[in-house]
Design a protein around this motif. Sequence first.
Motif, PDB file in Angstrom:
ATOM      1  N   LEU A  41       0.820  -1.211   0.000  1.00 35.24           N
ATOM      2  CA  LEU A  41       0.000   0.000   0.000  1.00 35.24           C
ATOM      3  C   LEU A  41       0.855   1.263   0.000  1.00 35.24           C
ATOM      4  O   LEU A  41       0.574   2.235  -0.717  1.00 35.24           O
ATOM      5  N   CYS A  44       2.363   1.714  -3.424  1.00 37.35           N
ATOM      6  CA  CYS A  44       1.368   2.228  -4.370  1.00 37.35           C
ATOM      7  C   CYS A  44       1.108   3.715  -4.149  1.00 37.35           C
ATOM      8  O   CYS A  44       0.993   4.497  -5.103  1.00 37.35           O
ATOM      9  N   ALA A  45       1.017   4.104  -2.873  1.00 39.71           N
ATOM     10  CA  ALA A  45       0.777   5.507  -2.551  1.00 39.71           C
ATOM     11  C   ALA A  45       1.928   6.383  -3.033  1.00 39.71           C
ATOM     12  O   ALA A  45       1.724   7.463  -3.600  1.00 39.71           O
ATOM     13  N   LEU A  49       1.696   9.349  -5.832  1.00 43.31           N
ATOM     14  CA  LEU A  49       2.140  10.721  -5.549  1.00 43.31           C
ATOM     15  C   LEU A  49       3.199  11.164  -6.549  1.00 43.31           C
ATOM     16  O   LEU A  49       3.197  12.301  -7.015  1.00 43.31           O
TER      17      LEU A  49
END
Length: 327
Positions: A41, A44-45, A49
């Motif tokens: 996660l 992916c974040a 960004l």
Amino acid sequence: MLPAPVSFARRGGFRRSSNALNQRRIDVLLSRARITNLGVLLLCAATALSLLYNISYWFSSRGVSNGDSQAPWSITDTIERDASVQHLSHLVVVPGHAIWKGANPTVIMNEDDWILESYQKGGGRVNAFYEHIKGGVKLALEDPRALLVFSGGQTRPASTFTEADSYLRLAIESSLLPQGFLRATTENYALDSYQNLLYSIARFHEYVGRYPNYISVVGYEMKRERFEDVHRKALRWPPERFQYIGIDMEGHSGIAMQGELTNALIPYRKDLYGCHPPLSTKRRNRNPFARYHSYYTSAPELAGLMDYCPETGSNAIFDRPLPWDYL
């Protein structure tokens, strides 16, 4: 001697110890899975960004805000509008009809100093052109809010001047306008009267940084109906904020009026935006140097209108929002 049997309590304790050990192993495995999922996660974040940042950087590095428009920084970086033009609100348009190639303003009426179509020779047309220029200059000098725009493209193969350039040069050479007068400029791409009006509005925005509140057009009296009732209607410009000042040739002839009806007014009534033959053919014939305008960049709010072309026979008015709907 046989060993003593394991008691029920001890067997239960063994099972409980075994079960506890298995539970700890499961907890460890699950814990690692949670850590792994969290890592995915986070990755992916971070990727999202980074992608957003790069997209933002890409757009910001190529386009910067310029009033109401969006233009590449390589263009806007070269523009710093003079404070004296930023308050202007009145567009004065003088459509071009020919190209003055002369150098001596004392012999302006000499037709040899003009590049004329055959039908423009004789009949006092050159004098009418000069009177149009004078009329536009008079309006601009009387109204400190006015920007005078001479409009007309590089329409003649025999000259590298645009119609607009030659009109402005003549206005300065004949001392109608002072040198360095910032409230007069040119619109160098229009190929017909519809584009004279539309492109002059776009040029006003390009030059001033906003759209005009009021428009005046100085041209032939015989073209009044074409501008007031056809072109203005096609652009949906409010009639209460539009005026046409007509100046015709001396001894205005019925032949010229018939030419206006046959070659312009009637075709434009059938094809408001001039995007079908014969009007579109005229535009191509008047563009021998394959010039095209900058207004998609400097007046992007007008892009839809500039590209609008209803089907043949439809003549539907452009119905999407326009900047002057909110003025």
